[in-house]
Design an enzyme around this catalytic site. Structure first.
Site, mmCIF file in Angstrom:
data_model
loop_
_atom_site.group_PDB
_atom_site.id
_atom_site.type_symbol
_atom_site.label_atom_id
_atom_site.label_comp_id
_atom_site.label_asym_id
_atom_site.label_seq_id
_atom_site.Cartn_x
_atom_site.Cartn_y
_atom_site.Cartn_z
ATOM 1 N N ARG A 168 -24.295 12.663 5.312
ATOM 2 C CA ARG A 168 -24.258 14.009 4.749
ATOM 3 C C ARG A 168 -24.836 14.025 3.331
ATOM 4 N NH1 ARG A 168 -21.660 17.102 8.364
ATOM 5 N NH2 ARG A 168 -20.179 15.976 9.688
ATOM 6 N N ASN A 217 -39.628 16.391 2.552
ATOM 7 C CA ASN A 217 -40.334 16.642 1.300
ATOM 8 C C ASN A 217 -41.146 15.396 0.932
ATOM 9 O OD1 ASN A 217 -39.140 19.220 0.941
ATOM 10 N ND2 ASN A 217 -37.302 18.267 0.094
ATOM 11 N N VAL A 277 -35.806 11.764 -4.218
ATOM 12 C CA VAL A 277 -35.446 10.375 -3.932
ATOM 13 C C VAL A 277 -36.597 9.734 -3.152
ATOM 14 C CG1 VAL A 277 -33.798 8.828 -2.825
ATOM 15 C CG2 VAL A 277 -32.986 10.961 -3.884
ATOM 16 N N HIS A 291 -36.892 10.480 3.794
ATOM 17 C CA HIS A 291 -35.706 11.071 4.436
ATOM 18 C C HIS A 291 -36.056 12.399 5.057
ATOM 19 C CE1 HIS A 291 -35.771 12.160 0.154
ATOM 20 N NE2 HIS A 291 -35.267 13.327 0.504
ATOM 21 N N HIS A 330 -34.427 15.942 6.165
ATOM 22 C CA HIS A 330 -33.274 16.831 6.017
ATOM 23 C C HIS A 330 -33.022 17.535 7.355
ATOM 24 C CE1 HIS A 330 -33.209 17.009 1.467
ATOM 25 N NE2 HIS A 330 -34.455 16.609 1.652
HETATM 26 P P1 DGP Z 1 -35.364 15.411 -1.774
HETATM 27 O O1 DGP Z 1 -35.474 16.514 -2.807
HETATM 28 O O2 DGP Z 1 -36.067 15.772 -0.486
HETATM 29 O O3 DGP Z 1 -35.770 14.058 -2.314
HETATM 30 O O4 DGP Z 1 -33.824 15.349 -1.393
HETATM 31 C C1 DGP Z 1 -32.950 14.394 -1.889
HETATM 32 C C2 DGP Z 1 -31.580 14.771 -1.401
HETATM 33 O O5 DGP Z 1 -30.737 13.639 -1.569
HETATM 34 C C3 DGP Z 1 -30.911 15.914 -2.152
HETATM 35 O O6 DGP Z 1 -30.686 16.993 -1.247
HETATM 36 C C4 DGP Z 1 -29.601 15.349 -2.659
HETATM 37 C C5 DGP Z 1 -29.440 14.069 -1.881
HETATM 38 N N1 DGP Z 1 -28.811 12.979 -2.613
HETATM 39 C C6 DGP Z 1 -29.216 12.470 -3.810
HETATM 40 N N2 DGP Z 1 -28.415 11.453 -4.181
HETATM 41 C C7 DGP Z 1 -27.488 11.312 -3.186
HETATM 42 C C8 DGP Z 1 -26.398 10.413 -2.991
HETATM 43 O O7 DGP Z 1 -26.097 9.533 -3.805
HETATM 44 N N3 DGP Z 1 -25.681 10.575 -1.855
HETATM 45 C C9 DGP Z 1 -25.975 11.537 -0.917
HETATM 46 N N4 DGP Z 1 -25.202 11.602 0.173
HETATM 47 N N5 DGP Z 1 -27.011 12.386 -1.069
HETATM 48 C C10 DGP Z 1 -27.745 12.280 -2.194
#
Ligand code: DGP
Length: 119
Positions: free
Chosen positions: A30, A88, A97, A101, A103
């Site tokens: 999640r 993204n 990040v 990944h 979404h």
């Molecule tokens: P993007 O903008 O596509 O790189 O989305 C990165 C997503 O990662 C963002 O929706 C928040 C999520 N995210 C960032 N750090 C963490 C983390 O430590 N744990 C979790 N579960 N999600 C994270």
């Protein structure tokens, strides 16, 4: 430390996450900052920074990410009414990040794909 991104550390179990599915190739967990009632990230366990970094050797892995997203969506009760998947990529894509990944978002009508587009 096992990897260069926070997601690599989640895969390795070094930092906590709400993992909904994991196998030897992918992990689904999640999102920490959900944008919809269901917001899950599907990532390859192997570190690939962005979609712009994949090659033919990654075809099976990318397919497995999509099949995993479909299965997790069904398990979360999203299949009938539908959902959205987003990847993204780099700066213009808004990627934060740099560990590939996907979404998976759902649980309510999500509206237009890009707010304001076409207006
Ligand atoms: P993007 O903008 O596509 O790189 O989305 C990165 C997503 O990662 C963002 O929706 C928040 C999520 N995210 C960032 N750090 C963490 C983390 O430590 N744990 C979790 N579960 N999600 C994270």
């Amino acid at each position: 430390m096992s990897g260069s991104t926070i997601f690599a550390r989640i895969v390795a179990g070094e930092i906590p996450a709400d993992i909904v599915y994991q196998d030897e190739r992918v992990t689904a967990f999640r999102d920490i900052s959900p944008q919809a009632p269901v917001h899950i990230l599907v990532i390859p366990n192997r570190e690939i920074p962005t979609l712009a970094d994949v090659g033919e050797e990654d075809e099976a892995l990318l397919g497995h990410m999509l099949v995993t997203a479909s299965r997790v969506a069904a398990e979360q009760g999203l299949a009938e009414e539908g959902y959205r998947t987003i990847i993204n990529c780099r700066d213009h894509g808004g990627q934060e990040v740099y560990h590939l990944h996907l979404h998976l978002l759902g649980g309510k009508p999500l509206g237009r794909m890009l707010p304001g587009a076409g207006e």
